[in-house]
Design a protein around this motif. Structure first.
Motif, PDB file in Angstrom:
ATOM      1  N   GLU A  96      -9.075  32.286 -73.546  1.00  0.00           N
ATOM      2  CA  GLU A  96      -7.669  31.988 -73.798  1.00  0.00           C
ATOM      3  C   GLU A  96      -7.259  30.693 -73.121  1.00  0.00           C
ATOM      4  OE1 GLU A  96      -3.549  34.001 -72.488  1.00  0.00           O
ATOM      5  OE2 GLU A  96      -4.860  35.260 -73.685  1.00  0.00           O
ATOM      6  N   LYS A  97      -7.690  30.519 -71.847  1.00  0.00           N
ATOM      7  CA  LYS A  97      -7.356  29.276 -71.147  1.00  0.00           C
ATOM      8  C   LYS A  97      -8.203  29.142 -69.901  1.00  0.00           C
ATOM      9  CE  LYS A  97      -3.395  31.530 -69.042  1.00  0.00           C
ATOM     10  NZ  LYS A  97      -1.972  31.564 -68.913  1.00  0.00           N
TER      11      LYS A  97
ATOM     12  N   SER B 234      -6.399  41.167 -70.856  1.00  0.00           N
ATOM     13  CA  SER B 234      -7.150  40.016 -70.367  1.00  0.00           C
ATOM     14  C   SER B 234      -8.055  40.388 -69.205  1.00  0.00           C
ATOM     15  CB  SER B 234      -6.203  38.925 -69.851  1.00  0.00           C
ATOM     16  OG  SER B 234      -5.376  38.430 -70.862  1.00  0.00           O
TER      17      SER B 234
ATOM     18  N   TYR C 208      -9.935  35.380 -70.304  1.00  0.00           N
ATOM     19  CA  TYR C 208     -10.498  35.831 -71.573  1.00  0.00           C
ATOM     20  C   TYR C 208      -9.628  36.920 -72.162  1.00  0.00           C
ATOM     21  CZ  TYR C 208     -14.672  33.164 -70.704  1.00  0.00           C
ATOM     22  OH  TYR C 208     -15.537  32.126 -70.488  1.00  0.00           O
ATOM     23  N   ARG C 209      -9.310  36.798 -73.439  1.00  0.00           N
ATOM     24  CA  ARG C 209      -8.478  37.758 -74.146  1.00  0.00           C
ATOM     25  C   ARG C 209      -9.367  38.819 -74.769  1.00  0.00           C
ATOM     26  NH1 ARG C 209      -3.660  39.333 -73.514  1.00  0.00           N
ATOM     27  NH2 ARG C 209      -3.078  37.202 -73.132  1.00  0.00           N
TER      28      ARG C 209
ATOM     29  N   THR D 247     -12.891  36.052 -76.202  1.00  0.00           N
ATOM     30  CA  THR D 247     -12.238  34.797 -76.551  1.00  0.00           C
ATOM     31  C   THR D 247     -11.629  34.140 -75.318  1.00  0.00           C
ATOM     32  OG1 THR D 247     -11.696  35.667 -78.741  1.00  0.00           O
ATOM     33  CG2 THR D 247     -10.426  33.763 -77.982  1.00  0.00           C
TER      34      THR D 247
ATOM     35  N   HIS E  34      -3.806  42.762 -67.091  1.00  0.00           N
ATOM     36  CA  HIS E  34      -5.069  42.081 -66.830  1.00  0.00           C
ATOM     37  C   HIS E  34      -5.785  42.717 -65.649  1.00  0.00           C
ATOM     38  CE1 HIS E  34      -2.311  40.194 -63.964  1.00  0.00           C
ATOM     39  NE2 HIS E  34      -3.387  39.983 -63.205  1.00  0.00           N
TER      40      HIS E  34
END
Length: 132
Positions: free
Chosen positions: A41-42, A57, A51-52, A39, A17
């Motif tokens: 992710e969390k 990330s 974000y993925r 996307t 990341h």
């Protein structure tokens, strides 16, 4: 300079990341998640979003100075390398101590793996990370 130029077991399997320090988390989320279409992710609390992008990330972290318009804080916070086992995190820490490299944090466990933060000679923060 460094006595040991390579570490036998330190062979990162990827760049896990990059963490970006941002001034306005909502605006950054609109850019990375909305405009760029990454996307989510969390969310980790109010001030962090992951974000993925494929297997990698981008982590957005709102700067602690975001409330003060005169104190802009934007930068790459750190980047993290993935290693295949938690034992390698500990091996890297031992070599860094031997080479008198600054260890900022760890090695330690978190709920999804083991990590170590070190500083390169220019002060850039690097995370060595094994994810469960």
């Amino acid at each position: 300079m460094f006595k040991r130029m390579t570490m036998k077991n330190f062979k990162p399997t990827g760049l896990n990341h990059i963490t970006l320090r941002v001034n306005d988390i909502d605006r950054a989320e609109a850019f990375y998640g909305g405009l760029l279409g990454f996307t989510l992710e969390k969310k980790m609390g109010r001030s962090m979003a992951v974000y993925r992008i494929g297997t990698d990330s981008i982590v957005l972290v709102e700067a602690e100075t975001s409330y003060d318009q005169q104190s802009k804080d934007y930068r790459v916070d750190h980047f993290g390398f993935t290693v295949p086992s938690p034992e390698i995190v500990d091996e890297v820490a031992a070599v860094m101590r031997e080479e008198e490299v600054t260890i900022l944090s760890g090695p330690a466990n978190r709920k999804n793996g083991r990590f170590l933060f070190i500083s390169d000679p220019d002060g850039n923060m690097i995370e060595i990370f094994n994810e469960k």
